[in-house]
Write an enzyme that holds these catalytic residues in place. Sequence first.
Site, PDB file in Angstrom:
ATOM      1  N   GLY A  11       0.835  -1.206   0.000  1.00  0.00           N
ATOM      2  CA  GLY A  11       0.000   0.000   0.000  1.00  0.00           C
ATOM      3  C   GLY A  11       0.865   1.249   0.000  1.00  0.00           C
ATOM      4  N   ALA A  13       1.655   3.472  -2.074  1.00  0.00           N
ATOM      5  CA  ALA A  13       1.199   4.713  -2.706  1.00  0.00           C
ATOM      6  C   ALA A  13       0.025   5.344  -1.961  1.00  0.00           C
ATOM      7  CB  ALA A  13       0.804   4.451  -4.156  1.00  0.00           C
ATOM      8  N   ILE A  16      -1.167   6.410   4.248  1.00  0.00           N
ATOM      9  CA  ILE A  16      -0.260   6.028   5.337  1.00  0.00           C
ATOM     10  C   ILE A  16       1.140   5.810   4.766  1.00  0.00           C
ATOM     11  CG2 ILE A  16       0.281   4.252   7.060  1.00  0.00           C
ATOM     12  CD1 ILE A  16      -2.717   3.861   7.474  1.00  0.00           C
ATOM     13  N   ASN A 131      -6.915  -2.707   7.660  1.00  0.00           N
ATOM     14  CA  ASN A 131      -8.087  -3.224   8.384  1.00  0.00           C
ATOM     15  C   ASN A 131      -8.907  -4.228   7.582  1.00  0.00           C
ATOM     16  OD1 ASN A 131      -7.923  -2.005  10.920  1.00  0.00           O
ATOM     17  ND2 ASN A 131      -8.448  -0.027   9.982  1.00  0.00           N
ATOM     18  N   ASP A 159      -4.178   3.130  18.829  1.00  0.00           N
ATOM     19  CA  ASP A 159      -5.169   3.208  19.910  1.00  0.00           C
ATOM     20  C   ASP A 159      -4.463   3.479  21.248  1.00  0.00           C
ATOM     21  OD1 ASP A 159      -7.307   2.249  18.075  1.00  0.00           O
ATOM     22  OD2 ASP A 159      -6.070   0.459  18.087  1.00  0.00           O
ATOM     23  N   ARG A 162      -3.392   7.042  21.298  1.00  0.00           N
ATOM     24  CA  ARG A 162      -4.569   7.902  21.497  1.00  0.00           C
ATOM     25  C   ARG A 162      -4.991   7.889  22.962  1.00  0.00           C
ATOM     26  NH1 ARG A 162      -7.761   5.494  16.179  1.00  0.00           N
ATOM     27  NH2 ARG A 162      -7.075   7.088  14.697  1.00  0.00           N
ATOM     28  N   HIS A 187      -8.697  -4.211  17.151  1.00  0.00           N
ATOM     29  CA  HIS A 187      -8.584  -2.819  16.682  1.00  0.00           C
ATOM     30  C   HIS A 187      -9.900  -2.461  16.001  1.00  0.00           C
ATOM     31  CE1 HIS A 187      -7.377   0.865  14.800  1.00  0.00           C
ATOM     32  NE2 HIS A 187      -7.706   0.372  13.621  1.00  0.00           N
TER      33      HIS A 187
HETATM   34  P1  NAI Z   1      -5.227   4.321   1.162  1.00  0.00           P
HETATM   35  O1  NAI Z   1      -6.467   3.878   0.482  1.00  0.00           O
HETATM   36  O2  NAI Z   1      -4.763   5.725   1.064  1.00  0.00           O
HETATM   37  O3  NAI Z   1      -4.012   3.406   0.664  1.00  0.00           O
HETATM   38  C1  NAI Z   1      -4.103   2.031   0.555  1.00  0.00           C
HETATM   39  C2  NAI Z   1      -3.165   1.613  -0.549  1.00  0.00           C
HETATM   40  O4  NAI Z   1      -3.113   0.183  -0.567  1.00  0.00           O
HETATM   41  C3  NAI Z   1      -3.605   2.057  -1.947  1.00  0.00           C
HETATM   42  O5  NAI Z   1      -2.545   2.758  -2.567  1.00  0.00           O
HETATM   43  C4  NAI Z   1      -3.932   0.752  -2.654  1.00  0.00           C
HETATM   44  O6  NAI Z   1      -3.608   0.798  -4.040  1.00  0.00           O
HETATM   45  C5  NAI Z   1      -3.026  -0.212  -1.900  1.00  0.00           C
HETATM   46  N1  NAI Z   1      -3.402  -1.623  -2.040  1.00  0.00           N
HETATM   47  C6  NAI Z   1      -4.640  -2.162  -2.111  1.00  0.00           C
HETATM   48  N2  NAI Z   1      -4.564  -3.487  -2.275  1.00  0.00           N
HETATM   49  C7  NAI Z   1      -3.258  -3.805  -2.290  1.00  0.00           C
HETATM   50  C8  NAI Z   1      -2.563  -5.014  -2.447  1.00  0.00           C
HETATM   51  N3  NAI Z   1      -3.205  -6.171  -2.633  1.00  0.00           N
HETATM   52  N4  NAI Z   1      -1.218  -4.989  -2.416  1.00  0.00           N
HETATM   53  C9  NAI Z   1      -0.567  -3.825  -2.257  1.00  0.00           C
HETATM   54  N5  NAI Z   1      -1.171  -2.638  -2.121  1.00  0.00           N
HETATM   55  C10 NAI Z   1      -2.502  -2.623  -2.123  1.00  0.00           C
HETATM   56  O7  NAI Z   1      -5.415   3.883   2.681  1.00  0.00           O
HETATM   57  P2  NAI Z   1      -4.583   4.354   3.961  1.00  0.00           P
HETATM   58  O8  NAI Z   1      -5.212   5.560   4.538  1.00  0.00           O
HETATM   59  O9  NAI Z   1      -3.133   4.384   3.635  1.00  0.00           O
HETATM   60  O10 NAI Z   1      -4.904   3.143   4.974  1.00  0.00           O
HETATM   61  C11 NAI Z   1      -4.430   1.840   4.724  1.00  0.00           C
HETATM   62  C12 NAI Z   1      -5.087   0.850   5.663  1.00  0.00           C
HETATM   63  O11 NAI Z   1      -4.730   1.105   7.003  1.00  0.00           O
HETATM   64  C13 NAI Z   1      -6.624   0.870   5.634  1.00  0.00           C
HETATM   65  O12 NAI Z   1      -7.071  -0.495   5.644  1.00  0.00           O
HETATM   66  C14 NAI Z   1      -6.984   1.538   6.929  1.00  0.00           C
HETATM   67  O13 NAI Z   1      -8.250   1.134   7.375  1.00  0.00           O
HETATM   68  C15 NAI Z   1      -5.887   1.020   7.821  1.00  0.00           C
HETATM   69  N6  NAI Z   1      -5.664   1.770   9.060  1.00  0.00           N
HETATM   70  C16 NAI Z   1      -5.349   1.048  10.186  1.00  0.00           C
HETATM   71  C17 NAI Z   1      -5.096   1.664  11.385  1.00  0.00           C
HETATM   72  C18 NAI Z   1      -4.766   0.881  12.614  1.00  0.00           C
HETATM   73  O14 NAI Z   1      -4.672   1.489  13.676  1.00  0.00           O
HETATM   74  N7  NAI Z   1      -4.584  -0.434  12.578  1.00  0.00           N
HETATM   75  C19 NAI Z   1      -5.155   3.136  11.496  1.00  0.00           C
HETATM   76  C20 NAI Z   1      -5.451   3.816  10.246  1.00  0.00           C
HETATM   77  C21 NAI Z   1      -5.701   3.136   9.080  1.00  0.00           C
END
Ligand code: NAI
Length: 328
Positions: A11, A13, A16, A131, A159, A162, A187
Amino acid sequence: TRTPVNVTVTGAAGQIGYALLFRIASGQLLGADVPVRLRLLEIPQAVKAAEGTAMELEDAAFPLLSGIDIFDDAARAFDGANVALLVGARPRTKGMERGDLLEANGGIFKPQGEAINAGAADDIKVLVVGNPANTNALIAQQHAPDVPAARFTAMTRLDHNRALAQLSKKAGVSVSEIRKLTIWGNHSATQYPDIFRAEIAGKSAAETVNDQAWLEDDFIPTVAKRGAAIIEARGASSAASAASAAIDHVHTWVNGTAEGDWTSMAVVSDGSYGVPEGLISSFPVTTSGGEWSIVQGLEIDDFSRARIDASVGELAEERDAVRKLGLI
Ligand code: NAI
């Protein structure tokens, strides 16, 4: 000079990823004397965007960054990985049922677990951020039978951080004066941030605060629903704070917890505190020499017990659902 550590980030790009990669490359993940080689995994449509981020990483001229490779193939991305940060996941979209969400993520985390099993380095450490993080970690772990289950963890450090911030504001102390805070369970909104075993300047945190109404009506829901509040305010989900927590999680795992303190990590249960064996659930954890252990022997009051059981019950339901879908 030391051999670079291979850090695979999925992920890359995404939001996060954008915050996380710069902190890894600057040396904050593993230490200021450890060179890193980044291996980025993205889906084909996002490879170009990952290349853009890689150009910016190059432009930051980090002395510790010894290379960046970009892949759209999991087998190649995890080849030789020492640390894997599984950030990319399928988000829940409107009208999506939990079963659909678990199934879509199974399609990501099963092949990634297999790729880790096949090609990662012997000392591989995995952190799942995407997630539903605990269950995604379980799926990956179940498809990596040759890797010790203890190497698969999921992130509850955001968490935890926070909860530290909220408690420090309430008590009027610096976060550095708080010890032994725990996030238990999943989570998700059922998580239990526990201050009954925590200490502020060496004294019981719960007794210092002495405000059960605040604990129940303010602290617990604020921590559990902070993700939604950030989306509401920012118009996008937590990214830099999530990246920061991922840095903290791995840094603590590799470099150890401080004497007299612990952290929160979702790790494979050995049955401690009544959490069914095999579930990846958040616990109070100490780390030393690159290995974690669940803090033993804590007495759990009834208030906490009910909340831990509720969150663990949700994890068991998620596990049963992915079993039913044939994902594990
Ligand atoms: P985002 O949507 O900006 O980025 C996710 C990236 O993953 C995208 O660039 C997408 O192309 C890529 N992706 C999707 N499937 C993939 C695969 N099979 N292989 C490689 N890359 C893949 O999302 P963001 O904001 O970066 O969040 C990422 C994840 O983190 C989400 O699932 C979010 O819910 C989770 N998250 C977890 C937290 C925690 O405390 N555990 C806190 C905040 C977010």
